[in-house]
Design an enzyme around this catalytic site. Sequence first.
Site, PDB file in Angstrom:
ATOM      1  N   GLN A  89     -67.037  32.559  29.915  1.00  0.00           N
ATOM      2  CA  GLN A  89     -68.352  32.575  30.554  1.00  0.00           C
ATOM      3  C   GLN A  89     -69.487  32.482  29.546  1.00  0.00           C
ATOM      4  OE1 GLN A  89     -68.354  36.153  32.945  1.00  0.00           O
ATOM      5  NE2 GLN A  89     -66.671  35.438  34.239  1.00  0.00           N
ATOM      6  N   HIS A 155     -68.582  38.303  31.191  1.00  0.00           N
ATOM      7  CA  HIS A 155     -69.637  39.287  31.468  1.00  0.00           C
ATOM      8  C   HIS A 155     -70.657  39.407  30.333  1.00  0.00           C
ATOM      9  CE1 HIS A 155     -66.861  41.474  34.602  1.00  0.00           C
ATOM     10  NE2 HIS A 155     -66.932  40.156  34.786  1.00  0.00           N
ATOM     11  N   GLU A 248     -74.228  43.491  44.118  1.00  0.00           N
ATOM     12  CA  GLU A 248     -75.343  44.393  44.427  1.00  0.00           C
ATOM     13  C   GLU A 248     -76.703  43.800  44.108  1.00  0.00           C
ATOM     14  OE1 GLU A 248     -73.014  48.600  43.369  1.00  0.00           O
ATOM     15  OE2 GLU A 248     -74.774  47.990  42.214  1.00  0.00           O
ATOM     16  N   TYR A 258     -76.836  52.940  37.437  1.00  0.00           N
ATOM     17  CA  TYR A 258     -76.477  52.273  38.689  1.00  0.00           C
ATOM     18  C   TYR A 258     -74.978  52.282  38.989  1.00  0.00           C
ATOM     19  CZ  TYR A 258     -81.339  51.524  38.956  1.00  0.00           C
ATOM     20  OH  TYR A 258     -82.696  51.783  39.051  1.00  0.00           O
ATOM     21  N   TYR A 269     -59.645  43.824  41.448  1.00  0.00           N
ATOM     22  CA  TYR A 269     -58.977  42.626  41.944  1.00  0.00           C
ATOM     23  C   TYR A 269     -57.553  42.925  42.388  1.00  0.00           C
ATOM     24  CZ  TYR A 269     -63.010  40.234  40.018  1.00  0.00           C
ATOM     25  OH  TYR A 269     -64.303  39.827  39.742  1.00  0.00           O
TER      26      TYR A 269
END
Length: 377
Positions: A89, A155, A248, A258, A269
Site C-alpha cells: 500500500q 496501513h 469509521e 479512538y 478477518y
Amino acid sequence: MRRLRLVAAVCTSLSIAPAPAIAAGSYTTEKVAIQVETVASGLEHPWGIEVLPDGAYLVTERPGRLRLVKNGEVSKPVGGLPKIAVGGQGGLLDVALADDFEESGTVFFTYSEPGRGGTGTALAKAKLVRNGLEASLENVEVIFSMDRKTRRGQHFGSRIAIAEDGSIFFTIGDRGNGKRAQDMMDHAGAVLRINADGSIPKDNPYADGNSVLPELWSKGHRNPQGIDFDRKTNTLYAVEHGARGGDEINQPEPAKNYGWPVISYGRHYSGAKIGVGTKAAGYEQPLFYWDPSIAPGGMAVYRGEMFPEWDGDFLVTALKDRMLVRLDRNASGEIVGEERLLQGEYGRMRDVKAAPDGSLLVLTDEPDGVILRITRQ
C-alpha cells in the site's frame, strides 16, 4: 453515534464506453441530478489530487509519480521527488497546497519513505516550479519522518489537512500492528500535527514531549485514509478502515483515543472478536460506522456552491464497494442518512475533492485510473 443500515443507491446509469475513455453519464440522486464526465485518463493508481490556481490538477500516482493534468493532457512525471519505497500500500500518497501557494509555490506531500528497518510514512514540502505542463520540485525538505519503520507493506495512512493557522494535520495507520496504535511513543495509528517548518505547535496536547511524542494529536486509529476540515465550523473529521467491518467516521480531538484495537465495530478477518467489544471507558465512539466494510478512501466535507442541497454533508469514496457515499447531515451536524452514488459504475474510488467552483473531483484507483468531474445537470 448512530449506525445506519445500507441505503439503496439512488442512481440511474447511462451506457458507459470502455476504458480508458469513459463517456459522460447522467444520474438522478435523492436531491439533485448530476453529470459525470472523465476529464483525464491513463493515470496509474492515482491517490491524491489538488486544483492549481490556473485550473490544472496536481495528481499523485501511488507507484511514485507526480503529474500535472490540464485540458485532459497528462504531463510527464514531475521531477525532484525524493526516494520513495513503492510496494504493497506504500508509494506516493497525498498532496496538498500551502495556503500561500500562489505566492510561494509550496506543496506538501506524504509518501512511504525507505530507511533503517524498512519503510514508514513521511511528510515533505517543496516548491513546484512550472512551465506549462513541464514541472519540477525544488528545495525538497522532509519535515516529518516516522520514528519506527517496519517491513510491513500496509496501513501507511495518509491524508493531509491544512488548518486555518497553517499547521498541518496528517494521518498514519497502525502499519499492520494494532498494538502500535495504543503506544504513545509511536507515530503509528495516529492523527499528527506539526507546523509547516516541521516544528511542534505550542498548543499541541503533548507539546512538552513528556512521555508522549509531541506530534501526536489523537491515537487509536487503524488506517485513516481520509481527513478534512469543515471550513464552516473549523472542525476536523477523519474516515478510517476497519477490519472486517467497523470502518469509521471520527472527529479527531486533541489527546483523545479512538479505540483501535481495544474497541471496534468490526471483527478480525478470521472472524475473531476484536478487543473488548464496541465500547470501553476512556475510548471515543465513532460518529458513524459501516458494517460490513466499504473500504473507505478519501473524504470531503462539502461546502461548495454547486450543490447547496449537500451543504455540510460528508462525501466518502469507497474502494471495495466502488462508489461515492454521501452522508446526510442535519443543521446540528448529526448524520441522519446515507446515499450510495455511482456504485459499480467507475471502479474503485480513491479520493474526492471539492473544486473551487463546487464541482467534485474523484480519482479511481485502477491501473488505468481516471479523474472524474461531477457537476450539476
